[in-house]
Design a protein around this motif. Sequence first.
Motif, PDB file in Angstrom:
ATOM      1  N   SER A 156       0.817  -1.202   0.000  1.00  0.00           N
ATOM      2  CA  SER A 156       0.000   0.000   0.000  1.00  0.00           C
ATOM      3  C   SER A 156       0.851   1.253   0.000  1.00  0.00           C
ATOM      4  N   VAL A 157       2.125   1.128   0.378  1.00  0.00           N
ATOM      5  CA  VAL A 157       2.892   2.358   0.410  1.00  0.00           C
ATOM      6  C   VAL A 157       3.828   2.533  -0.763  1.00  0.00           C
ATOM      7  N   ILE A 158       4.846   1.701  -0.841  1.00  0.00           N
ATOM      8  CA  ILE A 158       5.904   1.991  -1.813  1.00  0.00           C
ATOM      9  C   ILE A 158       5.303   2.335  -3.165  1.00  0.00           C
ATOM     10  N   VAL A 159       4.359   1.514  -3.605  1.00  0.00           N
ATOM     11  CA  VAL A 159       3.884   1.808  -4.944  1.00  0.00           C
ATOM     12  C   VAL A 159       2.685   2.752  -4.952  1.00  0.00           C
ATOM     13  N   THR A 160       1.839   2.697  -3.937  1.00  0.00           N
ATOM     14  CA  THR A 160       0.755   3.673  -3.927  1.00  0.00           C
ATOM     15  C   THR A 160       1.337   5.061  -3.743  1.00  0.00           C
ATOM     16  N   LEU A 161       2.388   5.072  -2.937  1.00  0.00           N
ATOM     17  CA  LEU A 161       3.105   6.336  -2.769  1.00  0.00           C
ATOM     18  C   LEU A 161       3.570   6.805  -4.134  1.00  0.00           C
ATOM     19  N   PHE A 162       4.109   5.857  -4.851  1.00  0.00           N
ATOM     20  CA  PHE A 162       4.578   6.150  -6.191  1.00  0.00           C
ATOM     21  C   PHE A 162       3.403   6.621  -7.054  1.00  0.00           C
ATOM     22  N   ASN A 163       2.269   5.905  -6.993  1.00  0.00           N
ATOM     23  CA  ASN A 163       1.079   6.308  -7.741  1.00  0.00           C
ATOM     24  C   ASN A 163       0.663   7.727  -7.402  1.00  0.00           C
ATOM     25  N   ASP A 164       0.587   8.001  -6.095  1.00  0.00           N
ATOM     26  CA  ASP A 164       0.097   9.300  -5.653  1.00  0.00           C
ATOM     27  C   ASP A 164       1.044  10.416  -6.053  1.00  0.00           C
ATOM     28  N   LEU A 165       2.336  10.179  -5.816  1.00  0.00           N
ATOM     29  CA  LEU A 165       3.312  11.209  -6.165  1.00  0.00           C
ATOM     30  C   LEU A 165       3.312  11.440  -7.670  1.00  0.00           C
ATOM     31  N   LEU A 166       3.209  10.335  -8.402  1.00  0.00           N
ATOM     32  CA  LEU A 166       3.178  10.432  -9.860  1.00  0.00           C
ATOM     33  C   LEU A 166       1.974  11.269 -10.293  1.00  0.00           C
ATOM     34  N   ARG A 167       0.866  11.006  -9.619  1.00  0.00           N
ATOM     35  CA  ARG A 167      -0.362  11.709  -9.964  1.00  0.00           C
ATOM     36  C   ARG A 167      -0.236  13.193  -9.637  1.00  0.00           C
ATOM     37  N   LEU A 168       0.303  13.479  -8.433  1.00  0.00           N
ATOM     38  CA  LEU A 168       0.499  14.881  -8.055  1.00  0.00           C
ATOM     39  C   LEU A 168       1.386  15.583  -9.069  1.00  0.00           C
ATOM     40  N   ALA A 169       2.499  14.929  -9.407  1.00  0.00           N
ATOM     41  CA  ALA A 169       3.426  15.521 -10.367  1.00  0.00           C
ATOM     42  C   ALA A 169       2.728  15.695 -11.705  1.00  0.00           C
ATOM     43  N   GLY A 170       1.988  14.663 -12.116  1.00  0.00           N
ATOM     44  CA  GLY A 170       1.281  14.716 -13.390  1.00  0.00           C
ATOM     45  C   GLY A 170       0.319  15.895 -13.431  1.00  0.00           C
ATOM     46  N   ILE A 171      -0.439  16.068 -12.344  1.00  0.00           N
ATOM     47  CA  ILE A 171      -1.406  17.161 -12.302  1.00  0.00           C
ATOM     48  C   ILE A 171      -0.680  18.492 -12.440  1.00  0.00           C
ATOM     49  N   LEU A 172       0.426  18.617 -11.670  1.00  0.00           N
ATOM     50  CA  LEU A 172       1.176  19.875 -11.757  1.00  0.00           C
ATOM     51  C   LEU A 172       1.669  20.143 -13.174  1.00  0.00           C
ATOM     52  N   VAL A 173       2.170  19.095 -13.831  1.00  0.00           N
ATOM     53  CA  VAL A 173       2.677  19.259 -15.197  1.00  0.00           C
ATOM     54  C   VAL A 173       1.559  19.723 -16.135  1.00  0.00           C
ATOM     55  N   VAL A 174       0.407  19.016 -16.035  1.00  0.00           N
ATOM     56  CA  VAL A 174      -0.709  19.384 -16.909  1.00  0.00           C
ATOM     57  C   VAL A 174      -1.131  20.830 -16.655  1.00  0.00           C
ATOM     58  N   LEU A 175      -1.180  21.184 -15.379  1.00  0.00           N
ATOM     59  CA  LEU A 175      -1.624  22.534 -15.033  1.00  0.00           C
ATOM     60  C   LEU A 175      -0.649  23.585 -15.543  1.00  0.00           C
ATOM     61  N   ILE A 176       0.660  23.310 -15.355  1.00  0.00           N
ATOM     62  CA  ILE A 176       1.659  24.266 -15.827  1.00  0.00           C
ATOM     63  C   ILE A 176       1.530  24.425 -17.338  1.00  0.00           C
ATOM     64  N   PHE A 177       1.303  23.290 -17.966  1.00  0.00           N
ATOM     65  CA  PHE A 177       1.143  23.276 -19.409  1.00  0.00           C
ATOM     66  C   PHE A 177      -0.069  24.125 -19.821  1.00  0.00           C
ATOM     67  N   MET A 178      -1.160  24.051 -19.020  1.00  0.00           N
ATOM     68  CA  MET A 178      -2.364  24.816 -19.348  1.00  0.00           C
ATOM     69  C   MET A 178      -2.227  26.284 -18.979  1.00  0.00           C
ATOM     70  N   ASN A 179      -1.772  26.517 -17.749  1.00  0.00           N
ATOM     71  CA  ASN A 179      -1.633  27.900 -17.310  1.00  0.00           C
ATOM     72  C   ASN A 179      -0.642  27.968 -16.159  1.00  0.00           C
ATOM     73  N   ALA A 180       0.538  28.474 -16.437  1.00  0.00           N
ATOM     74  CA  ALA A 180       1.646  28.410 -15.481  1.00  0.00           C
ATOM     75  C   ALA A 180       1.349  29.170 -14.198  1.00  0.00           C
ATOM     76  N   LYS A 181       0.760  30.369 -14.334  1.00  0.00           N
ATOM     77  CA  LYS A 181       0.547  31.205 -13.154  1.00  0.00           C
ATOM     78  C   LYS A 181      -0.450  30.565 -12.199  1.00  0.00           C
ATOM     79  N   LEU A 182      -1.545  30.094 -12.762  1.00  0.00           N
ATOM     80  CA  LEU A 182      -2.574  29.458 -11.947  1.00  0.00           C
ATOM     81  C   LEU A 182      -1.996  28.195 -11.283  1.00  0.00           C
ATOM     82  N   ALA A 183      -1.156  27.478 -12.051  1.00  0.00           N
ATOM     83  CA  ALA A 183      -0.512  26.272 -11.511  1.00  0.00           C
ATOM     84  C   ALA A 183       0.372  26.646 -10.329  1.00  0.00           C
TER      85      ALA A 183
END
Lengths: 624, 602
Positions: A156-183
């Motif tokens: 539940s941790v090592i890889v879910t942690l990985f899933n969650d962090l990946l998701r957080l990073a992914g969201i940030l990337v998408v957001l920066i890509f859409m609108n850097a300031k709002l991100a």
Amino acid sequence: MRNYGGYMEKGQSTPFYDLKLWLRILKCTRGFKRAMGVAVVLAVGVTVAALSLPYLVKTGIDTYITAVDLSPEQRFSGLVRIGGISAALILCGFVLTFLQVVLLEWVGQSVMHRIRQQLFSHILSLDLAFLTKQPTGRLVTRLTNDVQNMYEMFTSVIVTLFNDLLRLAGILVVLIFMNAKLAALMSLFLPLAMVLIVTFASLAREKFRAIRSQLSRINSFVQESVSGMSVIQLFNRQSWLFSQFDGLSREYLERTLKQIRLFAAFMPLTELMSWVAISMILLYGGFQVIDKRLTIGELIAFIAYMRLFFQPLRELAQKYSIVQSALASAERIFSMLDTERKIKSPPSALPIERINGAITYKSVSFAYEKDIAVIDDLDLTIDAGQTVAIVGPTGSGKSTLISLLQRFYEPQKGTITIDGHDIRDLDLETLRTIVGVILQDVLILDDTLLANIVMNSGCSRARVEDILEKGGMRPFVDRLEQGLDTRIGDGGRELSSGEKQLLAFARAMCRNPAILILDEATASIDSETESMLERAIETITDRTSIIIAHRLSTVKRADRIIVMESGRIVEQGNHQHLLSRNGRYAELVKLDSFAEEQEQGIGTSGSTESPEPFPIQHSNGDPL
Amino acid sequence: MNSRDPQNSTGEERASAGGVRLRTLWLRLLSEQFKQHRTRLLFGFVALISVDFLQLFIPLIVKQAIDSLTAGTGTMVHLLHISAMIVGIAGTVVVLRYVWRRLLIGFSRYLERSLRNQIFSHILAMDQYFFSRRTTGDIMAHGSNDLAAVQMACGMGMVAAVDAIVLSLAAVGFMIHIHPTLTLYALLPLPLLAVATRILSARLHHRFNHVQEQFSLLTEFARSAVVSVKLIKAYTFEQHQIDRFDRMGETYIHANIRVAMINGLLFPVSSLIGNCGLLIILVFGGRLVIDGAITLGDFAAFTTYLQMLIWPMMAVGWVANLTQRGITALRRIDDLITAEPILVDAPANPLLLPGTGKFRAENLTFSYPGSTIKQLDHVSFAVDSGIIGITGATGSGKTTLCKLLLRLYPVDDGSLFFGDLDVNRLSVDQIRSQISYVSQEPVLFSDTVSANIGFGADDVSLETIKAAAEDADIHQEILDFNNGYDTVIGERGITLSGGQRQRIALARALVAERPILVIDDGLSAVDTSTENRIIEALRKRFENKTVFIVSNRIKLLSMTDRILILETGRLMADAPHETLLRTNSFYQSIHRKQMQEAGTNA
């Protein structure tokens, strides 16, 4: 009652950044690299699928729904196409998640299984001197709960942690890509959320620990009360006991209420954070929409991503505390694995062909604990084929003498030899096969009587029958419903302590040991079983035997009697010889009320029920 | 609560087959707590429902913002206004959530405590039949798992049920308000979610139980291996144990993977079905926006409401399982709490028993319930005072006789008398307060030596404890312990030998200062010279009182005033030692045997 039973670990926290520990944990996954790799790929797939949905909705809004310059039909067919892509992604995400969960479970469980096996065989190989100092609860906890904690971390941790962090990073990337300031604005929430999470996690851990320990206190209180219920009722102590219980249960209530208050405060806070974030997006994003720097679709997508953003954050809070306890468990497991045993087989053991069974103890001294000598500079020679009875008060070192011969402990001084070979030069397993034991404690397997007698000796059924016949133990087997095939142990027939000794006797004979050790039962044995046991013991004439005797009848039959006291041999010789010396042995016999009864003309020692005809001295006795 | 509680007298209801009706369960176990905490519950639910409605307003506000932005009418002031409103509502929600969590979840803990106390106090009033039918593990399970199930059902379960109903009804209402047909389409997949969650979580529970079972097998195996590690080494049996542990581990892995298969479905299924609804909104709602039937703000609000609906739909399945488990647990608790002792306590008007060491049996006949074998068969004797020995082979009825004296089992009218009064006319408590008892394997508690001895009576002084310990010939040994009388016994403290345990139990019985002392083979692990001193002390202490000793040791029996010999439930002899030596063949034979044991050729 002041029972604090139920084993609880002492509070300790392992630093999060202990790199060595992490590396060692990682090492445990050896052999599962490929599976872990697949899991990571699956995680990437799951994240991509989850994150593309809001983006697709945004595309749908901006390119089709609000595209006034296209015809309604064009707009709708575009929407359907996007719907089709989304459907495919949703399905993909579903399948990938399922595969990932099952794969991780398999990896995690397999790794833990390996650690548990390693730990179990390690514990079995450790020195008794070490093991006896460990509370049973501690060793069992290592094998079960600690391993379980580590497993929780793996899946539940090592890889879910990985899933969650990946998701957080992914969201940030998408957001920066859409609108850097709002991100950038949204990422401000990250440290805030982290602080909140870590604070909450450590508080919650503390509260849970308090609740658990109180619950285990209640449980052991109830357990003790139930097993002692007859005493409680006979002494009319019910109301007193209830008030004790009420106190425990009130404390438990208090502790659970504290935990509820903590959760009541924290749970809505994350919610508040997500709404504040949304209102800020609306405000700031709204301004940008007005200034035409952001589309409506992007604004809606932003809001959707924000919801996705807070979900993993909340999960991280739970994971954090799991990681903490897993690290502590890992540390404890590793330190157990690092405990080395001192008693080992020599690198090149003496080849043994035939053992006659001559034993010598040469100025042997031994202490379980420093300075409290249990065996004190003892010399003893036993010829091959001799029957020796050891008598003496509890704590005089009788059992220890045997433990040393089996090499459960190493004497601090002196040597022990069998047929002239130092036992340290013999292979451990061989040594313990040479020395057969019939102890008061009998290991009972949940299996048939036959399997219990044979164990791992490879004896055939016919051979077992033969042994039973020769030892005059047929009646014992015959009075069981299914003879040798009767199931004993848990869920099977319960054996009396006398029957257990008969079993142990047959078991020892199966192994055909050159030296036979018998620790006579002290507990009550019904007379039939007792006489059977006596006859069986009489049949051993062909090998060296050492008997820790509790019955005068046994003692008298021995070739030699050794009287021990405080780790020394104070007298030896046969029964007649020792009695005529009128020394310690004669005194022991007298203390057994023997002489007193003689005067009245009524000779008795009542040894059928007397566990210890010799005076009981208080001592810690054999530590096992 | 005990067996005389009026609420338990409705036993006939539960006798009707098929378990207890819910109403009965409610009345017997829950209603009182609900009534007692009604204000707390009322405010809690008001807070909970308010939260639901407030939450639903937020998407409407967001919708306004989006609509004004799409229409190009949005201004900074308007946006500021909207943001402030969202934060304000969210703030109120936080406070209200805090309130309901504390009130409602807190309630479940109060309920749990009340049930826990009820169970324990009931157990305290139960007789040996009860404990022989249930293992300690069973009773422990009621005290932990079943209580936890009830607590979950009445805490999170109740909250989730109310929350799910209110939230989903209201959310659907808001959606219908925006567009009825789109609502219908969007909601189509959701019932599937409820069904899937229900099925999956029921199966999950089942499989998870299996994992727990495997885990406890593993734990038990590890425990017994650790305990008997010396024997395992002595038999060079390590590899066999490792192999077995390995096989159990494999089974455990398998059970876990079966759980993971469900877990791997459960959560993805919710996002799968939620996303399906989103897809429907995207395509059909998008179409409606294109056609101008709804605004883009409506569209966004719709998606938010749909996401809000996912949780209640999952909750439906979850709550159903919680409730089911809660009810099963309640039934088991009810079963336990309505179990009545077979030994009917006091007759309507119990006679008053004066303190006496006098008792007698008249044609006392007894079989254990469910058995036809007569453990005692027309046994008659009378005791005024003195030290009485009882002997006989295993199974002759010695221990049964002791148990009947202690009123652990019922006897027929006119067969057992204390101080000339029929025991069936006396209350059990009265009789027991006349007798103290020492068994062969006495139960001691994990507490200090002095607490264990002092357990025999209320507020015992240390002097009394020491005097009792001296008479039981254990005083000197206690002083040799590390902390003397404050030494803790048991797993966390020192381990006592069988003889020490018996003597501490004897001291405990002496502290109670009751006119009758029953020692059921309770000196079997004490050596003969100590036994001698103890009997001397007892003779002084129990002058004009009665000591009843079960033993097979001639030495001990010879010190008694008279000896009863039982054989398969019949009283074969009742005479002093010397007489028996001359007349009784059974007595002569054990005497001869024990004499031989002692050795004759010294």
